[in-house]
Design a protein around this motif. Sequence first.
Motif, short mmCIF file in Angstrom:
data_model
loop_
_atom_site.label_atom_id
_atom_site.label_comp_id
_atom_site.label_asym_id
_atom_site.label_seq_id
_atom_site.Cartn_x
_atom_site.Cartn_y
_atom_site.Cartn_z
N LEU A 341 0.81 -1.22 0.00
CA LEU A 341 0.00 0.00 0.00
C LEU A 341 0.84 1.26 0.00
O LEU A 341 0.32 2.36 -0.24
CB LEU A 341 -0.91 0.02 1.24
N ALA A 342 2.14 1.13 0.28
CA ALA A 342 2.98 2.31 0.49
C ALA A 342 3.02 3.21 -0.73
O ALA A 342 3.06 4.45 -0.61
CB ALA A 342 4.39 1.88 0.90
N GLU A 343 3.00 2.63 -1.93
CA GLU A 343 3.06 3.46 -3.14
C GLU A 343 1.85 4.37 -3.26
O GLU A 343 1.96 5.49 -3.75
CB GLU A 343 3.18 2.56 -4.38
N ARG A 344 0.71 3.89 -2.80
CA ARG A 344 -0.51 4.71 -2.87
C ARG A 344 -0.50 5.83 -1.84
O ARG A 344 -1.33 6.74 -1.89
CB ARG A 344 -1.75 3.84 -2.68
N ALA A 345 0.42 5.74 -0.89
CA ALA A 345 0.51 6.77 0.15
C ALA A 345 1.45 7.90 -0.25
O ALA A 345 1.78 8.74 0.59
CB ALA A 345 0.97 6.14 1.46
N ARG A 346 1.91 7.90 -1.49
CA ARG A 346 2.77 8.98 -1.97
C ARG A 346 1.97 9.88 -2.90
O ARG A 346 0.97 9.46 -3.47
CB ARG A 346 3.99 8.39 -2.69
N PRO A 347 2.40 11.14 -3.14
CA PRO A 347 3.61 11.76 -2.61
C PRO A 347 3.36 12.54 -1.33
O PRO A 347 4.29 13.11 -0.75
CB PRO A 347 3.99 12.73 -3.74
N TYR A 348 2.11 12.59 -0.86
CA TYR A 348 1.80 13.45 0.28
C TYR A 348 1.83 12.66 1.58
O TYR A 348 1.43 11.50 1.61
CB TYR A 348 0.43 14.10 0.08
N PRO A 349 2.23 13.30 2.67
CA PRO A 349 2.24 12.59 3.96
C PRO A 349 0.82 12.28 4.42
O PRO A 349 -0.16 12.88 3.97
CB PRO A 349 2.91 13.60 4.91
N ALA A 350 0.71 11.33 5.33
CA ALA A 350 -0.58 11.00 5.94
C ALA A 350 -1.08 12.23 6.72
O ALA A 350 -0.28 12.97 7.28
CB ALA A 350 -0.40 9.82 6.88
#
Length: 446
Positions: A341-350
């Motif tokens: 899932l990490a790729e979908r969490a880019r480019p902005y921070p949580a």
Amino acid sequence: MSDATSGCTESRRAVTEAEIEALVHGICFKTGPPRTLGVEVEWLVHAPHTPHLPVSFERLEAAYAALRGVPLRSALTVEPGGQLELSSPPAGSLTECVGTVSADLDAVRAVLAEDGLRLVGLGHDPRHPPRRFLRERRYEAMERCLDRTGPAGRHMMCASASVQVSLDAGHEEPGPLGYGRRWWLAHQLGPVLVAAFANSPLAGGRPTGWLSTRQLRWAQIGPARAGAPPLDGDPRAAWTRHVLDAPVMCVRDDEGPWQVPERLTFREWVRSRKPRPPTRDDLAYHLTTLFPPVRPRGHLELRMIDAQPGDDGWIVPLAVTAALFDDPGAAETAYRAVKPLAERARPYPAPHNALWREAARSGLADPELRDAAVACFTTALEALPRLGATPEVTAAVAAFRDRYVLRGRCPADDLLDSLRGTGLPGAGCHPAGPGPAAHRRKDIGT
């Protein structure tokens, strides 16, 4: 000079950037073997016989005055909108934590019931607009500051409730229980927890189009105050930069209203020393005005989980999270489950990226979030007996998995099903059964 006087003087002395970096490193990330656990459970307070009416402030004040005389092991506090919060003491085990908070909640509910009030487990008030109950200068300043970015701040302060799980920061050394891995896992697991436990689909008596309206409101406050730092470096250094570059909410004064500066970061305050030089007390206070999804406070505070339905619904996110972080095998499985899932969490921070938004909007209808949740709940169930969890706690987690996770659902779906079938349910009322997984988004907007 006494130690107490010396400590007071030191806390009021102006600080430098170098001192701040050292303080934040030491205060926010205290490493050691993961041994303790805590939970903060927030609740809306409603009158079940008149759910269409907000509880009057006079009635709340009388009930809370009665609660002040009740002996509790947990700390009882009142949130700005009149929500109640119980914060457990650090516990040496999951069983100890559950036992302490359950007993305290029983005592609180008994007092509230005498005045016809009840605790309601919802992430956002489904009917009533936000109203501020507390009039302290802290909340006057917070309201003025957050109003600059729109109405979301008032909803966050006065109409939301959550289950916040606190975990030790972890080992200094790398590995599944190392602080760097736990910091990363907390942020990457966050959307899975948002999606699985989403329980706030309503506001103003209508669907908002989001299964976790609470998470939406927190994101709308903006990344400077409610966002996470980047995850591509050392957690201590990243968090320190975030703290220094975050806007100052207010400059406190012993007398009169507090100043609410505009676009003044803590770093700029330290360098300019205006309107007065900041102190260690100011730094400690500044840390409490940042609302990221994971807040380091000497431990890791996971803040992304909606309040849960039922008297004991809060136990499930506490048990699942504890298992995924404190059992080495479960921690490794969770790491592998959320890594894709990490790729979908880019480019902005949580929580301001597409993954977190989809988790709050669609819950486990998202196939990747559902697959990760199934893996995490399954490994948590395997780990709970190793952590000494009682059969009742393990059974509650299994029931939640079967009712919601395996079916791509969350508690918010029950509320929406009930709304479509019989109108808006009573405050805090969830149907007895999970109901069909009928395509929920087609008639509630986006």
